[in-house]
Every structure is written in structure tokens, then in C-alpha cells.
Write a protein that holds these residues in place. Structure first.
Motif, short mmCIF file in Angstrom:
data_model
loop_
_atom_site.label_atom_id
_atom_site.label_comp_id
_atom_site.label_asym_id
_atom_site.label_seq_id
_atom_site.Cartn_x
_atom_site.Cartn_y
_atom_site.Cartn_z
N ASN A 146 92.48 30.76 67.60
CA ASN A 146 91.14 31.07 68.10
C ASN A 146 90.66 29.93 69.00
OD1 ASN A 146 89.86 29.02 66.39
ND2 ASN A 146 90.35 30.41 64.69
N LEU A 147 89.42 30.03 69.46
CA LEU A 147 88.91 29.09 70.46
C LEU A 147 88.45 27.76 69.87
CD1 LEU A 147 86.94 31.54 72.78
CD2 LEU A 147 89.09 30.36 73.30
N THR A 148 88.54 27.61 68.54
CA THR A 148 88.08 26.36 67.93
C THR A 148 89.16 25.64 67.13
OG1 THR A 148 87.31 27.45 65.90
CG2 THR A 148 85.72 27.27 67.72
N PHE A 149 90.36 26.14 67.11
CA PHE A 149 91.37 25.60 66.20
C PHE A 149 92.76 25.62 66.84
CE2 PHE A 149 92.64 24.29 62.04
CZ PHE A 149 93.87 24.86 61.78
N SER A 150 93.55 24.57 66.51
CA SER A 150 94.93 24.52 66.95
C SER A 150 95.74 23.68 65.98
CB SER A 150 95.04 23.92 68.35
OG SER A 150 96.40 23.84 68.79
N THR A 151 97.02 23.97 65.89
CA THR A 151 97.91 23.13 65.11
C THR A 151 99.11 22.73 65.94
OG1 THR A 151 99.27 24.91 64.19
CG2 THR A 151 97.26 24.33 62.97
N LEU A 152 99.61 21.55 65.65
CA LEU A 152 100.86 21.05 66.23
C LEU A 152 101.79 20.72 65.07
CD1 LEU A 152 102.52 19.75 68.70
CD2 LEU A 152 101.51 17.60 67.92
N THR A 153 102.99 21.24 65.12
CA THR A 153 103.99 20.91 64.10
C THR A 153 105.05 20.01 64.71
OG1 THR A 153 103.62 22.99 62.91
CG2 THR A 153 105.70 21.86 62.49
N VAL A 154 105.37 18.94 64.02
CA VAL A 154 106.47 18.07 64.42
C VAL A 154 107.64 18.45 63.50
CG1 VAL A 154 107.24 15.72 64.85
CG2 VAL A 154 104.81 16.28 64.99
N SER A 155 108.67 19.04 64.06
CA SER A 155 109.74 19.64 63.27
C SER A 155 110.96 18.73 63.18
CB SER A 155 110.18 20.97 63.91
OG SER A 155 109.10 21.85 64.05
N ASN A 156 111.67 18.87 62.05
CA ASN A 156 112.93 18.15 61.87
C ASN A 156 112.78 16.70 62.32
OD1 ASN A 156 115.64 17.70 61.26
ND2 ASN A 156 116.32 18.40 63.28
#
Lengths: 114, 114
Positions: free
Chosen positions: A72-82
Motif C-alpha cells: 500500500n501507499l504507507t508501507f514497504s518491506t525489504l528482505t535481505v536473503s541468504n
């Protein structure tokens, strides 16, 4: 200006695992940005996250390693994998303000991979 | 290839004196510039910006000067206060083509001594 809540503020992770960083903004914004600051280095843009579309990644960063969600316009996630020790950095999210106010940053996530 | 360079990793000044932080850039497409201040364990905080159509912008104790021909900008803090002690990042962007990418320097650590 917008207020950004970023969590976790820090974490120590085992190599080979993944960590998801969350960024919550107190207002709706079109674009959100994810940066990385490696020790002794400048802030480097990882990707730009637009709501409703795929994130745009900068040279040297790929979706398999840094998947991003923007539900949505107020939220984000970043995943750092492996993760590997080379991923030890500060990760920051940012949103664009009207030019006069520049870009606002979250407080950052200090990641250590052991 | 560093497009934005802050050649002084650190600067120490006395309280009440002027602090001058310098920044050089190589990309003539940059059309706006920003300065950020960062305290430990916090995200960068926007300080002041300047468009390439100007050569000076002033906000209270902070003034940014832009010399386009030399591809150089500087941040002046007068008078300097102990609370100004932080890492200062110079950043540049190019709005042409709709790019939102900011390119950062590595930062200058300012220490203002009482």
C-alpha cells in the motif's frame, strides 16, 4: 515532513538466513526508496518501490537477493536473503518530500551477519 | 567511480567559529543538491538544498554555496555549535528524465569543540 518508522533497529543474524525490514510512513507516498550504507561508505540506492508495480533495482542489486514488497501507499518491506557477512550494513528506507524538504529517511536497520 | 566526493573524512572546529564542509561532483547532469546531517543510530536528516539555477541558499545558520563551473558546493555553518557535531552527507540528483535517484558522498564527520 513525513515520519518514518523502521524496524528492527538492529539485528545480528546467522549467515544463510534472511531478514525482513519494515518501513511504515505516516502519510501516503507514491515512491519509497531503500538504501544501504556499508561501513565507511556512502549511502547507495538499492531499489525504488512503487505501490502496485515491481520495484526498480539499481545496478548491482537483484530481486532474488533483495525482494521488496509495497502492498500500500504507507508501507514497504525489504528482505535481505541468504545473508553473508558482506551484507552487514545499515539499511535505510526513504520517501520523497516536496523538493524544498528533500527526502526523509527512517532511522535505519543496523544488520550484522555472523 | 564516485560521482559525489567529500574529500575530508573529518573536520574539527571551535564553538562559535565557521564550519565549512566541501563537496565535489563529476556529473554535469545533476540539477539539485542536498545536505544531510546524521547522528549515530539515527537516519540522515535533511538540512538544506540548492537547485542548480542558484548559487546560494541560506537557512538560519546554514548556507550552501554552489559553483557549477567548478562542480563544487560547500556548506557553511555559522556560528558552529557543539550540537552540530555529526556526520554531514552531500547528495546530488538529476530530475531530468524523471529520475529520483540520489547519489551520496561518503560523509564528513564534524566535531565542534566547546
Amino acid at each position: 515532513s513525513a515520519v518514518i518508522s523502521q524496524k528492527p533497529s538492529r539485528d545480528i543474524c546467522q549467515r544463510g538466513t534472511s531478514l525482513t525490514i519494515q518501513c511504515q510512513v505516516d502519510s501516503q507516498v507514491t515512491m519509497m526508496f531503500w538504501y544501504r550504507q556499508q561501513p565507511g561508505q556512502s549511502l547507495t540506492l538499492i531499489a525504488t518501490a512503487n505501490q502496485g508495480s515491481e520495484a526498480t533495482y539499481e545496478s548491482g542489486f537483484v530481486i532474488d537477493k533483495f525482494p521488496i514488497s509495497r502492498p500500500n501507499l504507507t508501507f514497504s518491506t525489504l528482505t535481505v536473503s541468504n545473508m553473508s557477512p558482506e551484507d552487514s550494513s545499515i539499511y535505510l528506507c526513504s520517501v520523497r518530500q516536496p523538493l524544498f524538504y528533500g527526502y526523509t529517511f527512517g532511522s535505519g536497520t543496523r544488520l550484522t551477519v555472523v | 567511480d564516485q560521482q559525489v566526493k567529500q574529500n575530508s573524512p573529518s573536520l574539527s572546529v571551535q564553538e562559535g567559529r565557521i564550519s565549512i564542509l566541501n563537496c565535489d561532483y563529476t556529473n554535469s547532469m545533476f540539477d539539485y543538491f542536498l545536505w544531510y546531517k546524521k547522528y549515530p543510530a539515527e537516519g540522515p536528516t535533511f538540512l538544506i538544498s540548492i537547485s542548480s539555477i542558484k548559487d546560494k541558499n541560506e537557512d538560519g545558520r546554514f548556507t550552501v554555496f554552489l559553483n557549477k563551473s567548478a562542480k563544487h558546493l560547500s556548506l557553511h555553518i555559522v556560528p558552529s555549535q557543539p550540537g552540530d557535531s555529526a556526520v554531514y552527507f552531500c547528495a546530488a540528483g538529476a530530475r531530468q528524465g524523471g529520475s529520483e535517484k540520489l547519489v551520496f558522498g561518503k560523509g564528513t564527520k564534524l566535531t565542534v569543540n566547546p
